[in-house]
Design a protein around this motif. Structure first.
Motif, short mmCIF file in Angstrom:
data_model
loop_
_atom_site.label_atom_id
_atom_site.label_comp_id
_atom_site.label_asym_id
_atom_site.label_seq_id
_atom_site.Cartn_x
_atom_site.Cartn_y
_atom_site.Cartn_z
N GLN A 254 -52.27 17.75 -13.92
CA GLN A 254 -52.30 16.87 -15.08
C GLN A 254 -53.16 17.46 -16.19
N ALA A 255 -54.31 18.00 -15.81
CA ALA A 255 -55.18 18.60 -16.83
C ALA A 255 -54.43 19.70 -17.58
N PHE B 153 -60.59 14.70 -26.27
CA PHE B 153 -59.30 15.40 -26.33
C PHE B 153 -58.86 15.44 -27.79
N ALA C 123 -60.80 16.54 -18.83
CA ALA C 123 -59.67 15.94 -18.13
C ALA C 123 -60.00 15.74 -16.66
N LEU C 124 -60.59 16.77 -16.05
CA LEU C 124 -60.95 16.65 -14.63
C LEU C 124 -61.99 15.55 -14.46
N ARG D 226 -63.56 11.43 -8.78
CA ARG D 226 -63.95 11.55 -10.19
C ARG D 226 -63.61 10.30 -10.98
N ALA D 227 -62.67 9.51 -10.45
CA ALA D 227 -62.44 8.22 -11.09
C ALA D 227 -63.61 7.29 -10.82
N TYR E 8 -56.46 7.53 -21.78
CA TYR E 8 -55.93 8.58 -20.91
C TYR E 8 -56.22 8.31 -19.43
N ILE F 139 -53.43 7.63 -16.40
CA ILE F 139 -53.10 8.49 -15.25
C ILE F 139 -53.42 7.81 -13.93
N HIS F 140 -54.37 6.87 -13.95
CA HIS F 140 -54.67 6.17 -12.70
C HIS F 140 -53.85 4.91 -12.54
N PRO G 167 -60.75 14.77 -4.69
CA PRO G 167 -61.65 14.83 -5.85
C PRO G 167 -61.15 13.99 -7.03
N VAL G 168 -59.83 13.81 -7.11
CA VAL G 168 -59.29 13.02 -8.21
C VAL G 168 -59.77 11.58 -8.13
N GLY H 65 -60.81 12.22 -13.90
CA GLY H 65 -60.01 12.06 -12.69
C GLY H 65 -58.58 12.55 -12.80
N ALA H 66 -58.30 13.42 -13.76
CA ALA H 66 -56.97 14.01 -13.80
C ALA H 66 -56.87 15.08 -12.73
N SER H 67 -55.69 15.23 -12.13
CA SER H 67 -55.52 16.34 -11.19
C SER H 67 -55.43 17.63 -11.99
N MET I 276 -67.48 18.63 -9.34
CA MET I 276 -66.98 19.49 -10.41
C MET I 276 -67.18 20.96 -10.06
#
Lengths: 273, 580
Positions: free
Chosen positions: B473-474, A118, B464-465, A105-106, A128, A132-133, A101-102, B468-470, A74
C-alpha cells in the motif's frame, strides 16, 4: 522508594512505573538492537505508563530513537537491523512472528522529526489511515473521523474551510499537527513522537507541547527530545539514554532535581552532550 | 592590534586569489555559453538542411486528364461485371487520353516521351475508380494522376535551369518537309547566342581548371601508372577546353546539340525546337515539336532557353515540351503531396509514401510499449522496494546496467535466433520487431524507474508505514504516484529511442520492400511491414533524386512524430504532477 527499585541482570538500576496511578502500557525487557555489526542498544528494560507522557532524552546517537522505533517495529524497514528482547503492549508481545506490523502500527501511531504529510489534500491525509483500515462505512462517518482528529490535533479551526487544499501547503507547525491528526485518526493507543518539535519555531513548538499535554488524557505518549526544557515541561516520566544504555528512568521531577547517576546529572546540567 | 599587518597581508592575498577565482568562473561560464551556442548552430544547420532538402518532396505536380472510358478497353467482355472491368486495359485508356491532347504525336520515339509523363502503375488507380463506379464506362471523366518524378522535379525547377523571355518582332516561318526556317530582319536570336557563348566559355574554363588540377595531382602521384592515368585525363580536359573555346569563337552557324543549351520557340500554341542559329542571330533552323496553329509570319513569341544540356538531365527535350504544354493548358496542378502520407513504399518515387512505415512503426511501438513499460516498471518496483539486498539482487542489478550498454544489433540477432527461428514467429512482423525493441528498451525503463523511485523521500514511506499501511500500500498509494513523472519520462525516452532504432530490425527482416501498408489492427501485427527509420534507410540508398528528397521528408515526418510523442509525454507528466 527503595522497594520500587531492583537491580537488573546487568547490574543497572531499573525503575518501574508501578508506583504511579496509571497502569503499565508498554513494557520492555532486555531489548538489544544492532545495525549490522554495530550494537545500538544494550539490554534496555523499562515500563512505560499509560495516559502519561514519557520523554526519552540523551545525546545524539544514544539509541533513544532506535528504541522508539522498536515499539512499532519501524526497524523492520531497515534491513540490517536486528532486534532481540521483549517489548509488550498491554502484555502482548510486539516482536512475535504472529504479530502483523500493519496492525501493530495502527495501534501505535508515530510522528516523525520532520513533518511528512502526504502530498495530498488535508482531508486525504487524515482519511488515509481510516480508509486503509476500513474504519468507516460511509462518507459521513469518514468526515466525522477527519473532523474529530483535526479537532483533537487543534488544527480544525485553522483548516476547516480548506480541507481540500494540499497538506504540504501548510506551515511547518500546522503540518506537524496535521501529521498528529493523521496518527490519531486510526485511533491508536500509543503515540510515538520522534523529536516532533526540532524543525519548528518556538510558537509552533508551544502549540505542539500544549497539544501533547491534552493528548495525555487519552493516549500513552512517548516522546524523544533533545530539549531538556521540553522534557521537563511536557513529560511525567523521563528516561536518560547514553551510548546505547538506559542510564536512568524515573519521574521527571526526580530525574531533573535529584538524578542518581552522575552521567544524568552531567547531561542535564549541560556538562556534556 | 599587534596582528594588524599580518591580517592586511592576508586580505591582500585573498583579494588576489579572489580575482583569479572570478576569472576562472567567467571563463567557465564562457565555455558553457560557447558549447550551447555551438550545439544550437549545428542543430539549426542540420534541421535547416534536412528541411530544405525535404521541401521538394512535400509538394507534387498532378496531371488532371480527361479520359474516355470506352467499352472496348475497359470492359473487354462487355457484360459490365467487376470481373470484366478488372481485365480492362486502363493504361491504354490513359495513353489515349494523352494522345488526344497531342494529336500531332505519332512517332514511336515521340510516343515514348509522351507516355513517360506518368507511371503505368497509375492505371490500377483508374481501374479502382471505374470498378467503384461502373457507370463511368462509355463516358469521359477527369482522372488525376501524379506526374513521373523526372517531370515533377523539372516542373519544380529543381533539375533543369531554363529561362523564358517574351519577344516581339516579325519572324518569317518557312516550313519545308522536316525543317522549319525562321527568319528575321533583326538579330532576334542574339540573346540566346550570348547565353550559348557564355555557357561554352564557362565550361571551357571549367575544363581548363580541371586539367590543371589533374596535372598537379599527377605530379604528386605515388606510382607511375597513376601519374600517367592522371596526365592523360588532364590532356583530355585540356583538349576539351580548347575545343569548347573554339566552338564559342567559331564563325558560321551555331549548331545546338545534346551537349549545348537547347532553344525552343513557343508561338501560336506550338513549339519549335531550334537546331542551329546563324552567327548574326537572324536566321534559325529547327523542327516542329508541336504544330503552330496559324501559318505565316509570327509577331510575338516566347524564347525558351534551357541552359542544362540534354545529356546532363534525365528529362528529354520533347518530354519537357509536353509537360509545359499541359501546364499551359492548366491541366497540371501543384499541391501538397498527399501521396507521401497515403501510400506505402513504391519503386516509382512519385508514388512512394511513408504510410506503410508509419503504420508499421505504430504497431511495433504498441508491442514495445505493452511489453517494456509494465515489465520494466514492475521490475523496478520489486528491485527497489521489496527485494532483499543480497548477492543475487546485486548480480541482477549489475546485469541490467550492462544490458543497457549492449549494442542494439545484438538484440536483433537474439530476436532472429529466438523469436523467429525457435518460436517460429513470422519474419518482418511488427510483433517480433516490437518484442526485440522491448528487450532493448527494458534496461532503460528499469534504470530510470528505479532512479525515480529512489528519488521519493523516505519520509513518505515512513509516514505511510507509520499509519499502518502495508508495504504494497505504501508503494502503490504514495511512492509510485510520486515517482510517476520520472517513470514516464524514462519510459518515453526509452520508447523514443526504440522508435528511431534501425539496426535490430534489419536482423529480423523488417528491411524488406513492402508496397502494401499492414492492416492497422490485430492481424497487422503478423503482416510483413517496415518502420520509419528503416524506410529512411531504404530510401537514402535509392539513386533517384526524388527519393533523396523523400528521405529528407521522411526524416522530417519521423522527427515530427517524435516531437508529438514527447509533447504527449510532457503533457501527461504535467497532469500527474498537478494531481499530486
Amino acid at each position: 522508594m527503595a522497594d520500587d527499585t531492583n537491580t537488573s541482570a546487568n547490574g543497572r538500576t531499573v525503575y518501574h512505573a508501578n508506583r504511579h496511578a496509571h497502569p503499565v502500557k508498554v513494557a520492555a525487557a532486555g531489548v538489544d538492537v544492532s545495525y549490522g555489526d554495530k550494537q545500538a542498544l544494550h539490554g534496555v528494560t523499562l515500563d512505560i505508563p499509560d495516559r502519561a507522557v514519557t520523554a526519552f532524552i540523551g545525546p545524539s546517537g544514544c539509541g533513544k530513537s532506535t528504541f522508539l522505533r522498536c515499539i512499532n517495529r519501524m526497524n523492520d524497514t531497515i534491513e540490517t537491523a536486528r532486534v532481540s528482547g521483549s517489548i509488550t503492549i498491554d502484555g502482548e508481545e510486539v516482536n512475535d512472528r504472529g504479530v502483523d506490523p500493519v496492525i501493530l502500527r495502527a495501534r501505535v501511531g508515530m510522528v516523525f522529526q520532520k513533518p511528512n504529510p502526504f502530498p495530498k489534500s488535508i482531508y486525504d491525509n487524515v482519511a488515509y489511515g481510516p480508509r486503509i483500515h476500513g474504519l468507516s462505512n460511509s462518507r459521513d462517518e469518514l468526515d466525522s473521523i477527519v473532523e474529530n482528529s483535526l479537532k483533537k490535533a487543534g488544527l480544525w479551526a485553522e483548516v476547516s474551510d480548506r480541507l481540500h487544499t494540499p497538506g504540504t501547503a501548510l506551515s511547518g507547525g500546522q503540518q506537524q499537527r496535521l501529521v498528529i491528526a493523521r496518527a490519531i485518526a486510526v485511533n491508536p493507543e500509543v503515540i510515538l513522537m520522534d523529536e516532533p518539535c526540532s524543525a519548528l519555531d518556538p510558537i509552533a513548538t508551544a502549540k505542539i507541547e500544549e497539544l501533547i499535554d491534552e493528548l495525555r488524557e487519552n493516549y500513552c505518549l512517548i516522546i524523544v527530545t533533545h530539549s531538556m526544557a521540553q522534557a521537563a515541561r511536557v513529560s511525567q516520566m523521563t528516561a536518560f539514554f547514553h551510548l546505547g544504555h538506559l542510564v536512568e528512568y524515573g519521574p521527571t521531577e526526580e530525574i531533573f532535581t535529584n538524578p542518581t547517576d552522575r552521567r544524568t546529572q552531567d547531561y542535564i546540567t549541560g556538562r556534556f552532550g | 592590534m599587534t596582528d594588524a599587518p599580518a591580517s592586511s597581508a592576508i586580505r591582500e592575498a585573498v583579494s588576489q586569489r579572489l580575482a583569479k577565482r572570478h576569472r576562472a568562473e567567467k571563463r567557465f561560464r564562457a565555455y558553457g555559453v560557447g558549447a550551447i551556442a555551438l550545439a544550437v548552430i549545428f542543430l539549426a544547420i542540420l534541421l535547416g538542411s534536412i528541411g530544405f532538402q525535404s521541401l521538394g518532396a512535400f509538394t507534387m505536380n498532378t496531371l488532371t486528364l480527361p479520359v474516355t472510358i470506352n467499352e472496348r478497353q475497359a470492359d473487354p467482355r462487355g457484360d459490365g461485371t467487376e470481373e470484366s472491368l478488372r481485365r480492362g486495359n486502363y493504361n491504354a485508356i490513359i495513353q489515349d487520353g494523352l494522345r488526344a491532347q497531342f494529336p500531332s504525336v505519332d512517332d514511336r520515339a515521340e510516343l515514348r516521351d509522351l507516355f513517360g509523363l506518368y507511371n503505368g502503375v497509375n492505371s490500377a488507380s483508374l481501374m479502382r475508380k471505374v470498378v467503384a463506379n461502373p457507370s463511368l464506362v462509355g463516358g469521359t471523366t477527369d482522372f488525376t494522376l501524379p506526374l513521373s518524378d523526372d517531370v515533377d522535379l523539372y516542373l519544380k525547377g529543381i533539375t533543369v535551369s531554363e529561362r523564358f523571355a517574351g519577344r516581339q518582332g516579325a519572324l518569317d516561318v518557312v516550313v519545308s518537309d522536316q525543317t522549319v526556317r525562321l527568319e528575321s530582319a533583326e538579330p532576334a536570336f542574339a540573346d540566346f547566342l550570348t547565353v550559348m557563348r557564355d555557357e561554352l566559355i564557362r565550361r571551357a574554363d571549367e575544363a581548363a581548371a580541371n586539367a590543371s588540377r589533374l596535372e598537379s595531382a599527377a605530379g604528386a602521384a605515388a606510382t607511375r601508372d597513376e601519374r600517367e592515368a592522371l596526365l592523360s585525363q588532364s590532356r583530355r580536359q585540356a583538349a576539351l577546353s580548347v575545343s569548347l573555346r573554339e566552338r564559342a569563337e567559331a564563325q558560321g552557324d551555331v549548331v545546338l546539340g545534346t551537349d549545348t543549351p537547347a532553344l525552343f520557340l513557343q508561338a501560336e500554341g506550338g513549339v519549335i525546337q531550334v537546331r542551329s542559329v546563324s552567327r548574326d542571330g537572324r536566321i534559325a533552323v529547327g523542327e516542329t515539336l508541336l504544330p503552330l496553329q496559324a501559318e505565316g509570319p509570327i509577331t510575338a513569341w516566347t524564347e525558351w532557353a534551357v541552359e542544362t544540356p540534354s545529356n546532363a538531365r534525365r528529362i528529354s527535350d520533347r518530354r519537357m515540351v509536353y509537360a509545359r504544354a499541359l501546364e499551359d493548358r492548366d491541366m497540371v496542378r501543384s499541391g501538397f503531396n498527399t501521396i507521401l502520407f497515403t501510400n506505402a513504399d513504391s519503386r516509382a518515387p512519385e508514388l512512394a509514401g511513408v504510410l506503410g512505415a508509419m503504420i508499421g512503426s505504430i504497431l511495433t511501438m504498441l508491442v514495445t510499449m505493452v511489453l517494456a513499460v509494465p515489465i520494466g516498471v514492475g521490475t523496478a518496483i520489486y528491485l527497489e522496494e521489496f527485494a532483499p539486498k543480497n548477492r543475487l539482487t546485486n548480480f541482477i542489478e549489475v546485469n541490467i546496467n550492462n544490458l543497457a550498454a549492449v549494442p542494439s544489433i545484438v538484440f536483433g540477432l537474439l530476436g532472429l535466433a529466438i523469436f523467429i527461428n525457435l518460436f517460429g514467429l513470422p519474419r518482418s512482423a511488427p510483433l517480433v520487431g516490437g518484442m526485440v525493441l522491448a528487450l532493448m528498451t527494458l534496461p532503460t525503463v528499469i534504470i530510470s524507474s528505479r532512479a525515480a523511485l529512489r528519488a521519493v523521500p523516505p519520509s513518505i514511506r515512513e509516514a505511510a508505514l507509520g499509519v499502518g499501511a502495508s508495504r504494497t500500500q505504501a508503494v502503490f498509494h504514495h511512492v509510485l504516484p510520486l515517482a510517476m513523472p520520472g517513470i514516464l519520462t524514462g519510459s518515453i525516452i526509452g520508447l523514443a529511442q526504440a522508435l528511431g532504432e534501425t539496426a535490430p530490425l534489419l536482423m529480423i527482416g523488417m528491411v524488406a520492400f513492402i508496397a502494401d501498408p499492414p492492416t492497422l489492427g490485430l492481424s497487422g501485427f503478423l503482416e510483413p511491414s517496415t518502420v520509419m527509420p528503416v524506410q529512411i534507410y531504404l530510401w537514402s540508398g535509392a539513386a533517384e533524386r526524388a527519393f533523396e528528397m523523400r528521405t529528407a521528408a521522411a526524416i522530417i515526418t519521423l522527427l515530427s512524430l517524435m516531437i508529438m510523442f514527447n509533447a504527449a509525454a510532457i503533457y501527461l507528466r504535467r497532469r500527474f504532477e498537478r494531481r499530486w
